[in-house]
Design an enzyme around this catalytic site. Sequence first.
Site, PDB file in Angstrom:
ATOM      1  N   SER A   1       0.861  -1.185   0.000  1.00  0.00           N
ATOM      2  CA  SER A   1       0.000   0.000   0.000  1.00  0.00           C
ATOM      3  C   SER A   1       0.894   1.231   0.000  1.00  0.00           C
ATOM      4  CB  SER A   1      -0.843  -0.001   1.287  1.00  0.00           C
ATOM      5  OG  SER A   1      -1.494   1.232   1.477  1.00  0.00           O
TER       6      SER A   1
ATOM      7  N   TYR B   1      -2.202  -1.189  10.427  1.00  0.00           N
ATOM      8  CA  TYR B   1      -2.144  -1.320   8.960  1.00  0.00           C
ATOM      9  C   TYR B   1      -0.808  -0.799   8.424  1.00  0.00           C
ATOM     10  CZ  TYR B   1      -4.054  -1.062   4.161  1.00  0.00           C
ATOM     11  OH  TYR B   1      -4.304  -1.226   2.813  1.00  0.00           O
TER      12      TYR B   1
END
Length: 260
Positions: A142, A155
């Site tokens: 990401s 995350y």
Amino acid sequence: MLKGKTAIVTGSSSGIGLGVARALAGQGANIMLNGFGDTPETVAKLKTEFAAMGVKVDYNPADVTKPDQLAAMVDAAHKNLGGVDILVNNAGIQFVSPIDQFPIEKWDAVIATNLSSAFYATRLVLDAMKTKGWGRVINIASAHGLVASAGKSAYVAAKHGIVGFTKVTALESAGTGVTSNAICPGWVLTPLVQKQIDAIVAKDGISNAQASEKLLSEKQPSKQFVTPEQIGGLAVFLCSDAAAQITGSAYSIDGGWVAQ
Ligand code: NAD
């Protein structure tokens, strides 16, 4: 280009994983689909779609946080699809909260699903790839593998971790015909992101379109979503001969997010 090869794509019943699986199948790869809690109807529909592309397809409901279930999926890929040439570690979840209120079980779940799962799966396929002299490990990281955002401690930690794990995999496979790379998408409009848009709608009392615009404006200079098809295209490139010497890299596909 990928006829005769087999890909496992974790979390491929939805969003980015489905886009990557479709793109790889479009190049002739056999596909092991995977997802969590998918209905029999969803599975049947996906199998029909992929079979119509002329590739072999199987579905395995392995929970990627469970090493024994991943082992059973890899075995099934060998038995039913002829091996594992391409592994796409894509399954992921999100949870948003400040650190001091972040529930410990949510931290553990995000780390297990987004990071440990890649280790559990990669360790099972590397040997066979090296023996064949060809393999591709693609980790869907990401923009949050490269930069941080408040509220996303687990995350961001998992995604930075997977970028590091990608590099170690690359070093341990260097010169064997196996490459390992990470893809770092910005915002992609999938169920995972729709939940975050819904949260803005609820908090600010604005429309879905306004909330989407707000989400994009904060991070993504292009103010346009990346699409699963575009990520699929990048994955196909990473499987090509042109990418044979690209390994240990983290590819941004984020409308300019991390250029800032
Ligand atoms: P999504 O919610 O649309 O799909 C997630 C998929 O993972 C589903 O198929 C789900 O069944 C599967 N999954 C979840 N937990 C699982 C488990 N324990 N075992 C097996 N499968 C499981 O999400 P998405 O947006 O397509 O995200 C896919 C990946 O891309 C994630 O790793 C995510 O972090 C990453 N990513 C997404 C975005 C974005 O903007 N959507 C941006 C950057 C990175």
